[in-house]
Write an enzyme that holds these catalytic residues in place. Structure first.
Site, PDB file in Angstrom:
ATOM      1  N   LYS A 110       0.082   4.198  -0.314  1.00 11.54           N
ATOM      2  CA  LYS A 110      -0.597   5.399   0.216  1.00 11.54           C
ATOM      3  C   LYS A 110      -0.329   6.560  -0.765  1.00 11.54           C
ATOM      4  CE  LYS A 110      -0.230   3.419   4.744  1.00 11.54           C
ATOM      5  NZ  LYS A 110      -0.141   3.565   6.186  1.00 11.54           N
TER       6      LYS A 110
ATOM      7  N   GLY B  91       2.654   2.549  10.653  1.00 10.43           N
ATOM      8  CA  GLY B  91       3.587   3.657  10.437  1.00 10.43           C
ATOM      9  C   GLY B  91       4.344   4.080  11.680  1.00 10.43           C
TER      10      GLY B  91
ATOM     11  N   ASN C 237       0.872  -1.182   0.000  1.00  6.05           N
ATOM     12  CA  ASN C 237       0.000   0.000   0.000  1.00  6.05           C
ATOM     13  C   ASN C 237       0.909   1.232   0.000  1.00  6.05           C
ATOM     14  OD1 ASN C 237      -1.806   2.027   0.488  1.00  6.05           O
ATOM     15  ND2 ASN C 237      -2.324   1.396   2.586  1.00  6.05           N
TER      16      ASN C 237
ATOM     17  N   GLU D 238      -6.933   4.821   7.850  1.00  5.52           N
ATOM     18  CA  GLU D 238      -6.770   6.224   7.432  1.00  5.52           C
ATOM     19  C   GLU D 238      -8.022   6.715   6.713  1.00  5.52           C
ATOM     20  OE1 GLU D 238      -2.968   5.772   5.474  1.00  5.52           O
ATOM     21  OE2 GLU D 238      -2.082   5.290   7.422  1.00  5.52           O
TER      22      GLU D 238
HETATM   23  P1  PGA Z   1       2.979   0.485   7.551  1.00  5.24           P
HETATM   24  O1  PGA Z   1       1.493   0.679   6.957  1.00  5.24           O
HETATM   25  O2  PGA Z   1       3.505  -0.807   7.010  1.00  5.24           O
HETATM   26  O3  PGA Z   1       3.733   1.695   7.073  1.00  5.24           O
HETATM   27  O4  PGA Z   1       2.837   0.465   9.043  1.00  5.24           O
HETATM   28  C1  PGA Z   1       0.638  -0.413   6.803  1.00  5.24           C
HETATM   29  C2  PGA Z   1      -0.684   0.063   6.262  1.00  5.24           C
HETATM   30  O5  PGA Z   1      -1.158   1.134   6.655  1.00  5.24           O
HETATM   31  O6  PGA Z   1      -1.303  -0.618   5.432  1.00  5.24           O
END
Ligand code: PGA
Length: 245
Positions: free
Chosen positions: A14, A168, A12, A92
């Site tokens: 984002k 994150g 992902n 999110e």
């Molecule tokens: P991350 O995000 O691996 O940066 O913690 C995972 C996600 O939000 O799908």
């Protein structure tokens, strides 16, 4: 991991990445067989993934077919570009865009109706976990979708358990914490249809990286990962995919 479930690793991105990163993934991402790989870039880059050796996912889509929904895209529109998977209900989206369990359920249904694979994200805040309501909270997120979609959603439906406190942050759930929740999710699904539940993939997401992936992926009910930050680095993402295989 049971052999009836092919591992799935989804990246992902984002709102990150650029055309150079797209190019490097299309030309350089080489993974041994036996793992389903999905990259979910920002929607504006999707059409640039022609001839990729992996599947393409979107990070969101509208529950509506068409109409006056500025800024939205339908499942069919994404499908026409070759998108096969859609991340739905990411925390999110729930937090920043007010997506309720009901909205997420409608989107999941629209995704399945379009013949696409939903990657349904569920997960609790630290506050919910500490309050002792963890399992009731997750059950609410799962039930809303299964009530709208029925048991025929399985085994296409992919569930991603993503504790919000791990996203994150660099803090992952321990393999034991993650396995406990994954087993709970599978037992919830099993109450509806044990055979389909045994074939349904449940991914872990939340600071999974090249270092911690193999321990998490070794758990019985962890069938892959939904990777944020580490999916932006081709070497790290490759390491995670190979650990899943
Ligand atoms: P991350 O995000 O691996 O940066 O913690 C995972 C996600 O939000 O799908």
């Amino acid at each position: 991991m049971e052999c009836s479930r092919t591992p799935l690793v989804a990246g992902n991105w984002k709102m990150n990445g650029d055309l150079q990163l797209v190019d490097s993934f299309v030309n350089e991402l080489k993974i041994d067989s036996g793992v389903d790989i999905v990259i979910c870039p920002p929607a504006c880059f999707i059409a640039k993934f022609e001839n990729a050796q992996f599947s393409i996912g979107a990070q969101n889509a509208s529950q509506f077919d068409k109409g006056a929904y500025t800024g939205e895209q339908s499942f069919d529109m994404l499908k026409s570009l070759g998108v096969t998977h859609v991340v739905l209900g990411h925390s999110e989206r729930r937090e920043q865009h007010g997506e309720t369990n009901d909205v997420v359920a409608l989107k999941t249904k629209a995704c399945l109706d379009a013949g696409m694979t939903p990657i349904l994200c569920i997960g609790e805040s630290l506050e919910t976990r500490q309050s002792g309501d963890l399992f009731a909270f997750l059950k609410g997120q799962i039930d809303a979708v299964l009530e709208a979609c029925g048991t025929q959603a399985m085994p296409t439906l992919v569930i991603a358990y993503e504790p919000i406190w791990a996203i994150g942050t660099g803090v992952t759930a321990s393999p034991e914490q993650a396995q406990e929740v994954h087993a709970f999710i599978r037992s919830e699904l099993s109450q509806l249809d044990a055979e389909k539940a045994s074939k349904t993939r449940i991914l872990y997401g939340g600071s999974m990286n090249a270092k911690n992936a193999s321990e998490l992926l070794a758990q019985n009910d962890i069938d892959g990962g939904l990777i944020g930050g580490a999916s932006l680095k081709i070497e790290d993402f490759t390491t995670i995919c190979n650990a899943a295989g």
